[in-house]
Design an enzyme around this catalytic site. Sequence first.
Site, PDB file in Angstrom:
ATOM      1  N   TYR A 122       0.850  -1.197   0.000  1.00  0.00           N
ATOM      2  CA  TYR A 122       0.000   0.000   0.000  1.00  0.00           C
ATOM      3  C   TYR A 122       0.883   1.243   0.000  1.00  0.00           C
ATOM      4  O   TYR A 122       1.778   1.366   0.835  1.00  0.00           O
ATOM      5  CB  TYR A 122      -0.918   0.028   1.225  1.00  0.00           C
ATOM      6  CG  TYR A 122      -1.935   1.162   1.164  1.00  0.00           C
ATOM      7  CD1 TYR A 122      -3.193   0.934   0.616  1.00  0.00           C
ATOM      8  CD2 TYR A 122      -1.629   2.438   1.611  1.00  0.00           C
ATOM      9  CE1 TYR A 122      -4.114   1.963   0.531  1.00  0.00           C
ATOM     10  CE2 TYR A 122      -2.540   3.466   1.516  1.00  0.00           C
ATOM     11  CZ  TYR A 122      -3.787   3.230   0.978  1.00  0.00           C
ATOM     12  OH  TYR A 122      -4.700   4.249   0.878  1.00  0.00           O
ATOM     13  N   GLN A 186     -10.878   0.160   1.432  1.00  0.00           N
ATOM     14  CA  GLN A 186     -11.357  -0.717   0.357  1.00  0.00           C
ATOM     15  C   GLN A 186     -10.196  -1.409  -0.361  1.00  0.00           C
ATOM     16  O   GLN A 186     -10.320  -2.566  -0.797  1.00  0.00           O
ATOM     17  CB  GLN A 186     -12.222   0.067  -0.639  1.00  0.00           C
ATOM     18  CG  GLN A 186     -11.559   1.216  -1.345  1.00  0.00           C
ATOM     19  CD  GLN A 186     -11.694   2.542  -0.600  1.00  0.00           C
ATOM     20  OE1 GLN A 186     -11.852   2.564   0.623  1.00  0.00           O
ATOM     21  NE2 GLN A 186     -11.648   3.645  -1.331  1.00  0.00           N
ATOM     22  N   ASN A 209      -3.333   6.018   6.327  1.00  0.00           N
ATOM     23  CA  ASN A 209      -4.026   6.793   7.357  1.00  0.00           C
ATOM     24  C   ASN A 209      -4.723   5.860   8.348  1.00  0.00           C
ATOM     25  O   ASN A 209      -4.572   4.640   8.299  1.00  0.00           O
ATOM     26  CB  ASN A 209      -5.002   7.783   6.713  1.00  0.00           C
ATOM     27  CG  ASN A 209      -6.108   7.098   5.925  1.00  0.00           C
ATOM     28  OD1 ASN A 209      -6.380   5.905   6.100  1.00  0.00           O
ATOM     29  ND2 ASN A 209      -6.758   7.840   5.053  1.00  0.00           N
ATOM     30  N   GLN A 254      10.306  15.668  11.062  1.00  0.00           N
ATOM     31  CA  GLN A 254       9.258  14.703  11.392  1.00  0.00           C
ATOM     32  C   GLN A 254       7.937  15.382  11.701  1.00  0.00           C
ATOM     33  O   GLN A 254       6.869  14.864  11.370  1.00  0.00           O
ATOM     34  CB  GLN A 254       9.693  13.842  12.579  1.00  0.00           C
ATOM     35  CG  GLN A 254      10.900  12.987  12.282  1.00  0.00           C
ATOM     36  CD  GLN A 254      10.737  12.171  11.023  1.00  0.00           C
ATOM     37  OE1 GLN A 254       9.943  11.242  10.967  1.00  0.00           O
ATOM     38  NE2 GLN A 254      11.486  12.525   9.984  1.00  0.00           N
ATOM     39  N   HIS A 257       5.391  15.833   8.896  1.00  0.00           N
ATOM     40  CA  HIS A 257       4.665  14.682   8.355  1.00  0.00           C
ATOM     41  C   HIS A 257       3.177  14.771   8.630  1.00  0.00           C
ATOM     42  O   HIS A 257       2.348  14.506   7.758  1.00  0.00           O
ATOM     43  CB  HIS A 257       5.184  13.392   9.000  1.00  0.00           C
ATOM     44  CG  HIS A 257       6.294  12.735   8.249  1.00  0.00           C
ATOM     45  ND1 HIS A 257       6.158  12.244   6.980  1.00  0.00           N
ATOM     46  CD2 HIS A 257       7.580  12.476   8.602  1.00  0.00           C
ATOM     47  CE1 HIS A 257       7.294  11.715   6.577  1.00  0.00           C
ATOM     48  NE2 HIS A 257       8.178  11.845   7.541  1.00  0.00           N
ATOM     49  N   GLU A 322      10.618   5.738  17.337  1.00  0.00           N
ATOM     50  CA  GLU A 322      10.800   5.227  15.974  1.00  0.00           C
ATOM     51  C   GLU A 322      12.191   5.602  15.460  1.00  0.00           C
ATOM     52  O   GLU A 322      12.956   4.745  15.024  1.00  0.00           O
ATOM     53  CB  GLU A 322       9.716   5.822  15.072  1.00  0.00           C
ATOM     54  CG  GLU A 322       9.814   5.414  13.618  1.00  0.00           C
ATOM     55  CD  GLU A 322       8.837   6.176  12.746  1.00  0.00           C
ATOM     56  OE1 GLU A 322       8.582   5.703  11.624  1.00  0.00           O
ATOM     57  OE2 GLU A 322       8.348   7.244  13.153  1.00  0.00           O
ATOM     58  N   HIS A 323      12.519   6.895  15.485  1.00  0.00           N
ATOM     59  CA  HIS A 323      13.838   7.385  15.079  1.00  0.00           C
ATOM     60  C   HIS A 323      14.536   7.994  16.291  1.00  0.00           C
ATOM     61  O   HIS A 323      13.931   8.773  17.026  1.00  0.00           O
ATOM     62  CB  HIS A 323      13.723   8.482  14.015  1.00  0.00           C
ATOM     63  CG  HIS A 323      12.912   8.095  12.820  1.00  0.00           C
ATOM     64  ND1 HIS A 323      11.585   8.482  12.671  1.00  0.00           N
ATOM     65  CD2 HIS A 323      13.229   7.363  11.724  1.00  0.00           C
ATOM     66  CE1 HIS A 323      11.133   8.005  11.521  1.00  0.00           C
ATOM     67  NE2 HIS A 323      12.099   7.318  10.927  1.00  0.00           N
ATOM     68  N   ASP A 356      15.703   8.126   5.838  1.00  0.00           N
ATOM     69  CA  ASP A 356      14.415   8.097   5.144  1.00  0.00           C
ATOM     70  C   ASP A 356      14.574   7.774   3.665  1.00  0.00           C
ATOM     71  O   ASP A 356      13.729   7.106   3.077  1.00  0.00           O
ATOM     72  CB  ASP A 356      13.721   9.456   5.276  1.00  0.00           C
ATOM     73  CG  ASP A 356      12.751   9.504   6.443  1.00  0.00           C
ATOM     74  OD1 ASP A 356      12.557   8.462   7.095  1.00  0.00           O
ATOM     75  OD2 ASP A 356      12.180  10.575   6.699  1.00  0.00           O
ATOM     76  N   GLU A 410       0.841 -35.118  29.710  1.00  0.00           N
ATOM     77  CA  GLU A 410      -0.093 -34.096  29.228  1.00  0.00           C
ATOM     78  C   GLU A 410      -1.485 -34.678  28.956  1.00  0.00           C
ATOM     79  O   GLU A 410      -2.362 -33.985  28.434  1.00  0.00           O
ATOM     80  CB  GLU A 410       0.456 -33.431  27.954  1.00  0.00           C
ATOM     81  CG  GLU A 410       1.702 -32.594  28.217  1.00  0.00           C
ATOM     82  CD  GLU A 410       2.134 -31.767  27.012  1.00  0.00           C
ATOM     83  OE1 GLU A 410       1.544 -31.930  25.916  1.00  0.00           O
ATOM     84  OE2 GLU A 410       3.045 -30.941  27.181  1.00  0.00           O
ATOM     85  N   HIS A 415      -1.041 -39.525  21.429  1.00  0.00           N
ATOM     86  CA  HIS A 415       0.323 -39.159  21.065  1.00  0.00           C
ATOM     87  C   HIS A 415       1.298 -40.275  21.469  1.00  0.00           C
ATOM     88  O   HIS A 415       2.176 -40.678  20.702  1.00  0.00           O
ATOM     89  CB  HIS A 415       0.734 -37.853  21.763  1.00  0.00           C
ATOM     90  CG  HIS A 415       0.160 -36.616  21.142  1.00  0.00           C
ATOM     91  ND1 HIS A 415      -1.188 -36.389  21.039  1.00  0.00           N
ATOM     92  CD2 HIS A 415       0.780 -35.519  20.596  1.00  0.00           C
ATOM     93  CE1 HIS A 415      -1.388 -35.205  20.465  1.00  0.00           C
ATOM     94  NE2 HIS A 415      -0.211 -34.669  20.186  1.00  0.00           N
TER      95      HIS A 415
END
Length: 434
Positions: A122, A186, A209, A254, A257, A322-323, A356, A410, A415
């Site tokens: 995506y 979708q 998003n 950042q 963004h 994250e960074h 990046d 068990e 088994h």
Amino acid sequence: MRVVSARDFQSKRENDYGTPEQNETVKSIVNSVRAEGDIALLRYTEQLDRVKLEASGLRVTEAEMQAAYERVEPSFVTAIRAAADRIRAYHDKQKRQSWMDFQADGSILGQIIRPLRRVGVYVPGGKAAYPSSVLMNVIPAQVAGVPEIVMVTPPASGGEMGINPYILVAAAEAGVTEMYRVGGAQAIAALAYGTETIQPVDKICGPGNIYVALAKREVYGAVNIDSLAGPSEIAVLAEEGADPSYIAADLLSQAEHDEMASAILVTPSLSLAEAVSAEVERQLELLPRRDIARTSMDSYGAAVVTDSLTDAIDIINRLAPEHLEIVTKEPMAIVGQIENAGAIFLGPYSSEPVGDYFAGPNHIIPTNGTARFASPVDVDDFIKKSSLIYYSKEALLRDGETIMELARREGLEGHARAIGIRLDQERNTGGTTK
């Protein structure tokens, strides 16, 4: 940009799983696409993206991708090719090989590494288009050996001209041959369950998003996903002597963004914190996306002043950003103390945008504190592993009673009997337990 003490600092960031209304909207879209296929896909594309398409127009043609080269600067093509080469070289080093361990008793234990068959990527087209994300998703999948990589992106990411030409060129340079003009929840539903036009995939990756993130969560289990990514984050660990203009610029890189992006300086120097705060205000006035960046800095930005560098490191580990940029006199002496960070940038010249776009490591990195347990996207995200077990007769005769003991403890007699029937037969035909 607020300057606060470590004692007064509280991160405002929380995992955002959407409002009840957003969740219900996404569920409705996903269920409709799953049930109706292309009909629902086209309906939501017209309703949400304001683009009316026929099913035959969903797929982006090779001619469209090639025509995009006429709409971008030659310098961009040169840059995207150079970045792709560096990203591919970095990820090539991550490739794994299948292995087998041949044991003395004739048994073979091992692991078979295979690529996923089909992956969906995506690529967003909202507040900003990100051709770099095309490379960061597609190239590791290619290196892993994924034979089918399909890309989806909103149909109007380039305005009246349709799909953003920079995305098209990046896709062509990355080697994408299957691409569809569909976005939002979708698109995620189409990748997960398939429609008459789009075949389902095994894994979905790529940022988007809140509706895209919620849709990925909704379809998880039918397919794998990379992560539930939140807004971008940067933390800068700095001490006296660092350049305030460098730090301010990196924080704003950042903040621009998204209004929910987080940009935090952590330092034992009050004077540096104040200088960076002032520099942020000065640079904000010159930034084209100043409104987005200002909202981000006002809501989720801070300069945190600690009593010591040790305290600053502790805050960084709790943030798990994250960074992370380390701008100190001896950054290599500190990096070993960093337990939680997605990507670590060392020294004044390792600005976050280097990672990046160009350095080579992947820029799709865990957010919202998930760097405590998650990692950046890499080749491992696009492979699957099968354990290999070939047990010899000698090994089963040696280990069978132990296996039966464990099974019976068990309460799984079936088994135990699956082993016992083999032991009995071998003993009755002359085999002996060793």
